[in-house]
Design a protein around this motif. Structure first.
Motif, PDB file in Angstrom:
ATOM      1  N   ALA A 165       0.930  -1.299  -0.090  1.00  0.00           N
ATOM      2  CA  ALA A 165      -0.203   0.212  -0.131  1.00  0.00           C
ATOM      3  C   ALA A 165       1.247   1.129   0.215  1.00  0.00           C
ATOM      4  O   ALA A 165       1.080   1.872   1.072  1.00  0.00           O
ATOM      5  CB  ALA A 165      -0.746  -0.096   0.323  1.00  0.00           C
ATOM      6  N   PRO A 166       0.921   1.831  -1.096  1.00  0.00           N
ATOM      7  CA  PRO A 166       2.620   2.692  -1.500  1.00  0.00           C
ATOM      8  C   PRO A 166       0.920   4.484  -0.883  1.00  0.00           C
ATOM      9  O   PRO A 166       0.355   4.245  -0.938  1.00  0.00           O
ATOM     10  CB  PRO A 166       2.838   3.424  -2.608  1.00  0.00           C
ATOM     11  CG  PRO A 166       1.977   1.309  -3.082  1.00  0.00           C
ATOM     12  CD  PRO A 166       0.755   0.497  -2.339  1.00  0.00           C
ATOM     13  N   ALA A 167       1.764   5.136   0.166  1.00  0.00           N
ATOM     14  CA  ALA A 167       1.184   5.910   0.463  1.00  0.00           C
ATOM     15  C   ALA A 167      -0.209   6.137   1.142  1.00  0.00           C
ATOM     16  O   ALA A 167      -0.712   6.607   1.753  1.00  0.00           O
ATOM     17  CB  ALA A 167       1.361   7.476  -0.765  1.00  0.00           C
ATOM     18  N   GLY A 168      -0.086   4.820   1.186  1.00  0.00           N
ATOM     19  CA  GLY A 168      -1.169   4.125   2.894  1.00  0.00           C
ATOM     20  C   GLY A 168      -2.601   3.991   2.057  1.00  0.00           C
ATOM     21  O   GLY A 168      -3.910   3.699   2.647  1.00  0.00           O
ATOM     22  N   VAL A 169      -2.672   3.724   0.281  1.00  0.00           N
ATOM     23  CA  VAL A 169      -3.420   3.602  -0.435  1.00  0.00           C
ATOM     24  C   VAL A 169      -2.830   1.754  -1.293  1.00  0.00           C
ATOM     25  O   VAL A 169      -1.912   1.611  -1.822  1.00  0.00           O
ATOM     26  CB  VAL A 169      -3.317   3.988  -1.869  1.00  0.00           C
ATOM     27  CG1 VAL A 169      -4.874   3.815  -2.628  1.00  0.00           C
ATOM     28  CG2 VAL A 169      -4.051   5.401  -1.782  1.00  0.00           C
ATOM     29  N   LEU A 170      -3.906   0.942  -0.834  1.00  0.00           N
ATOM     30  CA  LEU A 170      -3.512  -0.183  -1.758  1.00  0.00           C
ATOM     31  C   LEU A 170      -3.657  -0.540  -2.913  1.00  0.00           C
ATOM     32  O   LEU A 170      -4.956  -0.755  -3.143  1.00  0.00           O
ATOM     33  CB  LEU A 170      -5.346  -1.779  -0.826  1.00  0.00           C
ATOM     34  CG  LEU A 170      -4.673  -3.021  -0.572  1.00  0.00           C
ATOM     35  CD1 LEU A 170      -3.014  -3.168  -0.250  1.00  0.00           C
ATOM     36  CD2 LEU A 170      -6.093  -3.663  -0.396  1.00  0.00           C
ATOM     37  N   CYS A 171      -2.964  -1.291  -2.721  1.00  0.00           N
ATOM     38  CA  CYS A 171      -1.722  -1.143  -4.878  1.00  0.00           C
ATOM     39  C   CYS A 171      -2.283  -2.523  -5.504  1.00  0.00           C
ATOM     40  O   CYS A 171      -2.656  -2.992  -6.326  1.00  0.00           O
ATOM     41  CB  CYS A 171      -0.987  -0.565  -4.610  1.00  0.00           C
ATOM     42  SG  CYS A 171      -0.539   0.022  -6.764  1.00  0.00           S
ATOM     43  N   LEU A 172      -1.391  -2.763  -4.126  1.00  0.00           N
ATOM     44  CA  LEU A 172      -0.932  -4.973  -4.858  1.00  0.00           C
ATOM     45  C   LEU A 172      -1.722  -5.551  -3.771  1.00  0.00           C
ATOM     46  O   LEU A 172      -1.024  -5.451  -3.195  1.00  0.00           O
ATOM     47  CB  LEU A 172       0.636  -4.996  -5.190  1.00  0.00           C
ATOM     48  CG  LEU A 172       0.736  -3.476  -6.865  1.00  0.00           C
ATOM     49  CD1 LEU A 172       1.943  -3.624  -6.512  1.00  0.00           C
ATOM     50  CD2 LEU A 172       0.260  -4.456  -7.654  1.00  0.00           C
ATOM     51  N   THR A 173      -1.351  -6.806  -4.559  1.00  0.00           N
ATOM     52  CA  THR A 173      -2.046  -8.093  -3.427  1.00  0.00           C
ATOM     53  C   THR A 173      -1.916  -9.562  -3.929  1.00  0.00           C
ATOM     54  O   THR A 173      -1.732  -8.999  -5.561  1.00  0.00           O
ATOM     55  CB  THR A 173      -3.639  -7.940  -2.835  1.00  0.00           C
ATOM     56  OG1 THR A 173      -4.539  -8.758  -3.933  1.00  0.00           O
ATOM     57  CG2 THR A 173      -4.227  -6.631  -2.688  1.00  0.00           C
ATOM     58  N   TYR A 174      -1.198  -9.855  -3.292  1.00  0.00           N
ATOM     59  CA  TYR A 174      -0.506 -11.620  -4.095  1.00  0.00           C
ATOM     60  C   TYR A 174      -1.579 -12.484  -2.715  1.00  0.00           C
ATOM     61  O   TYR A 174      -0.817 -12.570  -1.897  1.00  0.00           O
ATOM     62  CB  TYR A 174       0.701 -11.922  -4.591  1.00  0.00           C
ATOM     63  CG  TYR A 174       0.623 -12.786  -4.484  1.00  0.00           C
ATOM     64  CD1 TYR A 174       0.361 -13.359  -6.007  1.00  0.00           C
ATOM     65  CD2 TYR A 174       1.241 -13.666  -4.077  1.00  0.00           C
ATOM     66  CE1 TYR A 174       0.800 -14.424  -7.349  1.00  0.00           C
ATOM     67  CE2 TYR A 174       1.445 -15.427  -3.803  1.00  0.00           C
ATOM     68  CZ  TYR A 174       1.553 -15.658  -5.750  1.00  0.00           C
ATOM     69  OH  TYR A 174       1.400 -16.725  -6.217  1.00  0.00           O
TER      70      TYR A 174
ATOM     71  N   PHE B 152      -6.060   5.122   5.156  1.00  0.00           N
ATOM     72  CA  PHE B 152      -6.319   6.665   6.065  1.00  0.00           C
ATOM     73  C   PHE B 152      -7.546   7.316   5.877  1.00  0.00           C
ATOM     74  O   PHE B 152      -7.101   7.434   7.072  1.00  0.00           O
ATOM     75  CB  PHE B 152      -4.925   7.484   5.373  1.00  0.00           C
ATOM     76  CG  PHE B 152      -3.442   7.361   6.278  1.00  0.00           C
ATOM     77  CD1 PHE B 152      -3.266   7.143   6.919  1.00  0.00           C
ATOM     78  CD2 PHE B 152      -2.703   6.397   4.617  1.00  0.00           C
ATOM     79  CE1 PHE B 152      -1.664   7.322   7.568  1.00  0.00           C
ATOM     80  CE2 PHE B 152      -1.176   6.536   5.197  1.00  0.00           C
ATOM     81  CZ  PHE B 152      -1.227   7.176   6.752  1.00  0.00           C
ATOM     82  N   ASP B 153      -8.342   7.390   4.976  1.00  0.00           N
ATOM     83  CA  ASP B 153      -9.276   7.999   4.909  1.00  0.00           C
ATOM     84  C   ASP B 153     -10.415   7.240   5.401  1.00  0.00           C
ATOM     85  O   ASP B 153     -11.383   7.710   5.335  1.00  0.00           O
ATOM     86  CB  ASP B 153      -9.418   8.551   3.034  1.00  0.00           C
ATOM     87  CG  ASP B 153      -8.978   9.649   3.394  1.00  0.00           C
ATOM     88  OD1 ASP B 153      -7.466  10.482   4.311  1.00  0.00           O
ATOM     89  OD2 ASP B 153      -8.261  10.342   2.158  1.00  0.00           O
ATOM     90  N   THR B 154     -10.247   6.253   4.924  1.00  0.00           N
ATOM     91  CA  THR B 154     -11.533   4.462   5.901  1.00  0.00           C
ATOM     92  C   THR B 154     -11.592   4.516   6.752  1.00  0.00           C
ATOM     93  O   THR B 154     -10.380   4.001   7.717  1.00  0.00           O
ATOM     94  CB  THR B 154     -11.221   3.806   4.928  1.00  0.00           C
ATOM     95  OG1 THR B 154     -11.358   3.552   3.763  1.00  0.00           O
ATOM     96  CG2 THR B 154     -12.681   2.932   5.552  1.00  0.00           C
ATOM     97  N   PRO B 155     -12.733   5.303   7.877  1.00  0.00           N
ATOM     98  CA  PRO B 155     -12.860   5.041   9.433  1.00  0.00           C
ATOM     99  C   PRO B 155     -12.123   4.332  10.056  1.00  0.00           C
ATOM    100  O   PRO B 155     -11.382   4.047  11.026  1.00  0.00           O
ATOM    101  CB  PRO B 155     -14.294   5.623   9.831  1.00  0.00           C
ATOM    102  CG  PRO B 155     -14.561   6.665   8.328  1.00  0.00           C
ATOM    103  CD  PRO B 155     -13.646   6.130   6.752  1.00  0.00           C
ATOM    104  N   SER B 156     -13.067   2.461   9.484  1.00  0.00           N
ATOM    105  CA  SER B 156     -12.709   1.528  10.014  1.00  0.00           C
ATOM    106  C   SER B 156     -11.356   0.822   9.627  1.00  0.00           C
ATOM    107  O   SER B 156     -10.590  -0.287  10.824  1.00  0.00           O
ATOM    108  CB  SER B 156     -13.006   0.626   9.460  1.00  0.00           C
ATOM    109  OG  SER B 156     -13.660   0.130   8.295  1.00  0.00           O
ATOM    110  N   ARG B 157     -10.034   2.155   8.740  1.00  0.00           N
ATOM    111  CA  ARG B 157      -8.832   1.509   9.146  1.00  0.00           C
ATOM    112  C   ARG B 157      -8.002   2.969   9.267  1.00  0.00           C
ATOM    113  O   ARG B 157      -6.747   2.674   9.424  1.00  0.00           O
ATOM    114  CB  ARG B 157      -8.386   1.254   7.738  1.00  0.00           C
ATOM    115  CG  ARG B 157      -9.497  -0.217   6.885  1.00  0.00           C
ATOM    116  CD  ARG B 157      -9.444  -1.277   7.507  1.00  0.00           C
ATOM    117  NE  ARG B 157      -9.316  -2.452   6.696  1.00  0.00           N
ATOM    118  CZ  ARG B 157     -10.586  -2.974   6.277  1.00  0.00           C
ATOM    119  NH1 ARG B 157     -11.998  -2.057   6.638  1.00  0.00           N
ATOM    120  NH2 ARG B 157     -11.109  -3.740   5.282  1.00  0.00           N
TER     121      ARG B 157
END
Length: 540
Positions: free
Chosen positions: A51-60, A85-90
């Protein structure tokens, strides 16, 4: 991407065109699959994420079916773009991990796919990565935050694998492990024995476990009360549980190396320091070599094979190409569909004792061709067309959430033309590369001029009809002898004094003296003729 949209209370960034870019996705899959395989935790380590910059980008894996029974799967494609960062639950745990610069282990939580629970008890382990030049502001404080590496684990299977229940049952002990969620102000039991409710202040001891941003506590004891022999078993229980939690930490620490490994796979090492400082990296190389290959029938196979089978086949092919690129010290530029691209540096950018980039690329190309010749997947045999060219390029890296190494210049286009005008299972190069390979000390390349109907060369768009050759093989030769032979051949061709003549004409020269000759190797970038000085020592 900065454009955001909502799905209920969950905030997403639009990352299309970035996170699905093969230049980022392919090396991530390679590294994440290696971590998952090396962990030997099949069915437990169920997902690796970046998650670069806190944005989930790549998953495996993007869609994990291997770790689940038939009918169950974990599809993480719907989580791509999730803004932690912006999602309240996370947001709370994510910000806390950055502020404390420490791992965050959350859960257990239930993972649901559609209306079906696929993991009843999942642990989410996050590890923040900090790099100078990548800044984020949290409550007016600045942090050099690059992003997060994340793993998802099946907590129930992890407890079983490491024998947590068996350990306490064997010693007739009761236990209870709890986790306090400070964000939701909630105490949860995450592991316990059948009669854990019989434990109290008189027959048990409580130990805090430093496992995450939230408080984990282990309570252990005997139903019949505390007595001295308990101390040994109690300490053992704490140690055993700490080992279990250490496994979580080890996995998280391993994934914290992902960002560096990804950078090393995607760009030259000399660019990484500037990228980490947030600086723009640009350099010129007047004699770089660019290699292109194309998988013949790529589009047809992608339509005829199932997506999963097609991806497995490509992964096996390109993983070996990646290994060969590392072996020959070539820099992988990217894979685009059926195309694979690497580059090798010019002589002036090579370390002392290293081979020229054109030699590295040629050796890589020959090894890649040999692998493809012997490769088959479920009876399917593959063919590629390949080519490379040598000349000036400009390369650079622009720092961003996902930095990308890029090359520019006419040599890139020329190399692509060498591939497109090549033939199946052949490697084509133009005259400049041919000359440098022919004169490369230490290697005797098998080079064959391209000819059709008595005419040498091939028509290349933008270049006209040019001389090219096929690179068909090589043998290693003694380097000293190779230099002397090269000079002698050059002298004979241009009526210059050869080694023997030098010995006759320069009576004062003797064994151990160094002889220099200049060799013209073609026009330079500025149009003037480039020369290479060749030296060798005379032997007795």
């Amino acid at each position: 991407g900065t454009e955001q949209f909502n799905k209920g209370q969950t905030i997403f960034n639009n990352v299309s065109g970035t996170c699905d870019n093969p230049s980022y996705r392919d090396p991530f899959i390679d590294i994440a699959s290696s971590i998952k395989k090396a962990s030997q935790m099949e069915g437990i380590l169920i997902n690796v994420q970046l998650a670069p910059a806190g944005v989930l980008c790549l998953t495996y894996p993007l869609n994990n079916t291997d770790d689940f029974p038939p009918g169950k799967f974990l599809d993480t494609s719907g989580a791509i773009g999730l803004n932690l960062f912006d999602t309240p639950s996370r947001a709370y745990s994510t910000k806390l991990a950055v502020e404390k610069e420490a791992k965050s282990i959350q859960g257990p939580i239930t993972l649901v796919q559609g209306d079906q629970s696929v993991v009843d008890e999942a642990i989410i382990a996050r590890y923040p990565v900090f790099i100078d030049g990548h800044m984020i502001s949290i409550d007016s404080a600045e942090y050099g935050f690059w992003g997060l590496t994340i793993v998802l684990l099946d907590w129930d299977k992890l407890k079983t694998k490491f024998g947590l229940y068996h350990f306490f049952r064997r010693s007739n002990m009761e236990f209870r492990m709890t986790r306090y969620d400070s964000f939701n102000d909630r105490l949860s039991i995450i592991a316990n024995s059948s009669d854990h409710d019989l434990l109290n202040d008189h027959n048990s001891v409580s130990v805090a476990l430093e496992a995450s941003d939230n408080a984990w506590t282990l309570v252990v004891g005997y139903e019949t009360g505390f007595y001295p022999p308990w101390l040994t078993w109690g300490c053992s229980g704490i140690v055993g549980t700490s080992i279990l939690l250490s496994q979580l930490v080890m996995i998280v620490l391993a994934t914290s190396k992902l960002h560096k490994m990804l950078l090393y796979r995607m760009m030259p090492r000399e660019a990484i320091q500037k990228v980490e400082r947030g600086e723009i990296f640009v350099e010129r190389d007047n004699n770089a070599t660019i290699f292109f290959s194309h998988l013949i029938g790529f589009e047809q196979m992608s339509g005829e094979m199932s997506p999963q089978e097609f991806l497995i086949m490509l992964t096996q092919l390109y993983e070996q190409f990646d290994r060969l690129a590392l072996k020959h010290k070539c820099t992988k530029i990217e894979t685009i569909g059926g195309y694979y691209i690497v580059t090798g540096p010019g002589k002036e950018r090579c370390s002392e004792g290293d081979m020229d980039g054109v030699v590295r690329v040629a050796l890589f190309a020959l090894d890649a061709m040999k692998f493809v010749h012997n490769f088959q997947y479920k009876g399917i045999r593959l063919q590629i067309k390949a080519g490379f060219a040598t000349g000036p390029i400009v390369s650079g890296v622009i720092p961003s959430a996902l930095p990308k190494y890029t090359v520019f210049g006419d040599t890139v286009n020329f190399s692509s033309r060498m591939q497109s005008t090549s033939k199946p299972m052949m490697i084509q190069c133009p005259e400049k590369s041919y000359n440098q390979l022919r004169n490369s000390p230490g290697f005797d390349f098998e080079l064959e001029e391209r000819e059709k109907d008595g005419q040498l060369g091939v028509f290349v768009k933008g270049k006209g009809h040019i001389l090219t050759c096929w690179v068909k093989g090589f043998v290693e030769v003694d380097k000293t002898k190779a230099v002397v032979d090269m000079v002698t051949t050059k002298a004979a061709r241009e009526n210059l004094p050869n080694k023997d003549n030098i010995l006759d004409e320069n009576k004062e020269s003797g064994a151990g003296d160094e002889i220099d000759l200049e060799e013209a190797i073609g026009p330079g970038v500025d149009g003037r003729e480039e020369k290479r000085r060749v030296s060798f020592k005379l032997s007795a």
